[in-house]
Design an enzyme around this catalytic site. Structure first.
Site, PDB file in Angstrom:
ATOM      1  N   ASN A 196      35.450  32.831  91.434  1.00 44.15           N
ATOM      2  CA  ASN A 196      35.030  31.749  91.997  1.00 44.15           C
ATOM      3  C   ASN A 196      33.416  32.168  92.186  1.00 44.15           C
ATOM      4  OD1 ASN A 196      34.113  29.376  93.762  1.00 44.15           O
ATOM      5  ND2 ASN A 196      34.921  30.193  95.715  1.00 44.15           N
ATOM      6  N   TRP A 197      32.692  31.336  91.030  1.00 43.12           N
ATOM      7  CA  TRP A 197      31.358  31.559  91.515  1.00 43.12           C
ATOM      8  C   TRP A 197      30.635  30.977  92.329  1.00 43.12           C
ATOM      9  CZ3 TRP A 197      30.248  31.203  85.337  1.00 43.12           C
ATOM     10  CH2 TRP A 197      30.794  32.260  84.558  1.00 43.12           C
ATOM     11  N   LYS A 198      31.023  29.854  93.112  1.00 44.09           N
ATOM     12  CA  LYS A 198      30.303  29.233  93.967  1.00 44.09           C
ATOM     13  C   LYS A 198      29.234  28.503  93.638  1.00 44.09           C
ATOM     14  CE  LYS A 198      32.216  32.498  97.358  1.00 44.09           C
ATOM     15  NZ  LYS A 198      32.450  32.602  98.744  1.00 44.09           N
ATOM     16  N   HIS A 205      39.153  25.335  99.795  1.00 47.52           N
ATOM     17  CA  HIS A 205      38.430  26.810  99.746  1.00 47.52           C
ATOM     18  C   HIS A 205      38.013  26.524 101.408  1.00 47.52           C
ATOM     19  CE1 HIS A 205      35.493  29.852  99.678  1.00 47.52           C
ATOM     20  NE2 HIS A 205      36.343  30.307  98.851  1.00 47.52           N
ATOM     21  N   GLU A 238      35.409  27.270 102.443  1.00 46.55           N
ATOM     22  CA  GLU A 238      33.632  26.787 102.639  1.00 46.55           C
ATOM     23  C   GLU A 238      33.838  25.143 102.663  1.00 46.55           C
ATOM     24  OE1 GLU A 238      32.125  29.073  99.570  1.00 46.55           O
ATOM     25  OE2 GLU A 238      32.437  30.786 100.817  1.00 46.55           O
ATOM     26  N   GLU A 240      43.214  33.561 102.125  1.00 43.02           N
ATOM     27  CA  GLU A 240      41.898  33.978 102.180  1.00 43.02           C
ATOM     28  C   GLU A 240      41.477  33.868 103.662  1.00 43.02           C
ATOM     29  OE1 GLU A 240      39.415  33.670  98.227  1.00 43.02           O
ATOM     30  OE2 GLU A 240      39.154  31.788  99.337  1.00 43.02           O
ATOM     31  N   GLY A 266      33.161  36.950 101.871  1.00 40.55           N
ATOM     32  CA  GLY A 266      31.752  37.247 101.633  1.00 40.55           C
ATOM     33  C   GLY A 266      31.189  37.970 102.820  1.00 40.55           C
ATOM     34  N   SER A 319      36.483  39.197 100.223  1.00 38.00           N
ATOM     35  CA  SER A 319      36.004  40.762  99.731  1.00 38.00           C
ATOM     36  C   SER A 319      36.555  41.749  98.776  1.00 38.00           C
ATOM     37  CB  SER A 319      35.432  41.548 100.985  1.00 38.00           C
ATOM     38  OG  SER A 319      34.635  40.681 101.884  1.00 38.00           O
ATOM     39  N   GLY A 373      35.109  36.004  94.986  1.00 34.12           N
ATOM     40  CA  GLY A 373      33.713  35.283  94.945  1.00 34.12           C
ATOM     41  C   GLY A 373      32.830  36.536  94.659  1.00 34.12           C
ATOM     42  N   GLY A 374      32.031  37.129  95.399  1.00 35.77           N
ATOM     43  CA  GLY A 374      30.877  37.946  94.979  1.00 35.77           C
ATOM     44  C   GLY A 374      31.134  38.718  93.748  1.00 35.77           C
TER      45      GLY A 374
HETATM   46  C1  PEP Z   1      35.903  33.347  97.727  1.00 35.92           C
HETATM   47  O1  PEP Z   1      34.904  32.641  97.671  1.00 35.92           O
HETATM   48  O2  PEP Z   1      36.966  32.711  97.614  1.00 35.92           O
HETATM   49  C2  PEP Z   1      35.847  34.959  98.193  1.00 35.92           C
HETATM   50  C3  PEP Z   1      36.929  35.447  98.370  1.00 35.92           C
HETATM   51  O3  PEP Z   1      34.626  35.581  98.233  1.00 35.92           O
HETATM   52  P1  PEP Z   1      34.336  36.914  98.313  1.00 35.92           P
HETATM   53  O4  PEP Z   1      35.080  37.830  97.207  1.00 35.92           O
HETATM   54  O5  PEP Z   1      32.833  37.196  98.037  1.00 35.92           O
HETATM   55  O6  PEP Z   1      34.591  37.449  99.669  1.00 35.92           O
END
Ligand code: PEP
Length: 256
Positions: free
Chosen positions: A9-11, A95, A97, A167, A173, A213, A234-235
């Protein structure tokens, strides 16, 4: 046997050239992890560019959100049909967010899930508890409510194509990852709930991803859990090496 799904997920990150470079880098090395399915979810505006960068490589393309409406006066929105039109196969829905910053409810997620399935997209439906809910011992209740609301009216036939992502909000994040045991407990509960709502056979086919994470150094332990069928990242999905290292951990589990 559920094929692990490793999804990025590049956001709201990258620019056009960066998105093409990242997708091209992943696509050129997809052959290193044949036992897992790879998926990238770039910002909507770069979907076409990323699709072109992927070319014939075995990497899926997904959006990060969509409208529940098929067309009409919905300024700024993108429909499921538009996503399939440009070659997307997946869409992330609900998600944390979207839920917490943009106020999306289970009802919104449910409408979008129906619209995605009707258009032939695979929805990746996200659920997860807040830290205060976990600390109050309410994790199971919160997740169960989100699943019931988000998947209302989805048939047994449809649910096999749906992907669920657990999640925990406190792990997204933040660098705070759920322990493999904490994650597995929720995943096992989710599968039990699916078995109760549908049947045990169908529940065994649904892929349940962990997100929060996930990094190369914790992927082995998380993906090694019996009910964790991949990761929503994500990251770490913004770096080719890290994304593929996580995918390699998934491939090692699939081969074991
Ligand atoms: C996400 O955005 O779905 C996520 C899990 O982010 P991260 O891996 O950065 O915690």
């Amino acid at each position: 046997m559920r094929t692990p799904l490793i999804a990025g997920n590049w956001k709201m990150n990258t620019d056009g050239n960066g998105a093409a470079e990242l997708a091209g880098g992943i696509a050129s090395r997809a052959g290193e992890v044949p036992d897992v399915e790879l998926l990238v979810c770039p910002p909507a505006i770069y979907l076409t560019r990323v699709r072109n960068a992927i070319g014939d490589a075995s990497v899926g393309l997904g959006a990060q959100n969509m409208s529940c409406q098929p067309s009409g006066a919905f300024t700024g929105e993108i429909s499921a049909g538009m996503l399939t039109d440009i070659g997307a196969q997946y869409v992330i829905l609900g998600h944390s967010e979207r839920r917490h910053i943009f106020g999306e409810s289970d009802e919104n997620v449910n409408k979008k899930t129906h619209a995605a399935l009707a258009a032939g997209l695979v929805p990746v439906v996200c659920v997860g508890e807040l830290l205060e809910e976990r600390e109050a011992g309410r994790t199971a209740e919160v997740i169960s409510g989100q699943i019931k609301g988000s998947l209302a009216g989805i048939t047994a036939e449809q649910i096999s194509t749906v992907v669920i992502a657990y999640e925990p909000v406190w792990a997204i994040g933040t660098g705070k990852v759920a322990t493999p045991e904490q994650a597995e407990e929720v995943h096992a509960d989710l599968r039990k709930q699916l078995a109760e709502c549908y049947n045990a056979e169908v529940a065994e086919t649904v892929r349940i991803l962990y997100g929060g994470s996930v990094k190369p150094d914790n992927a082995n332990d998380l993906l090694g859990q019996p009910n964790i069928d991949g990761a929503l990242i994500g990251g770490a999905s913004l770096k080719v090496d890290d994304f593929l290292a996580i995918a390699a951990a998934g491939a090692a589990v699939a081969q074991a």
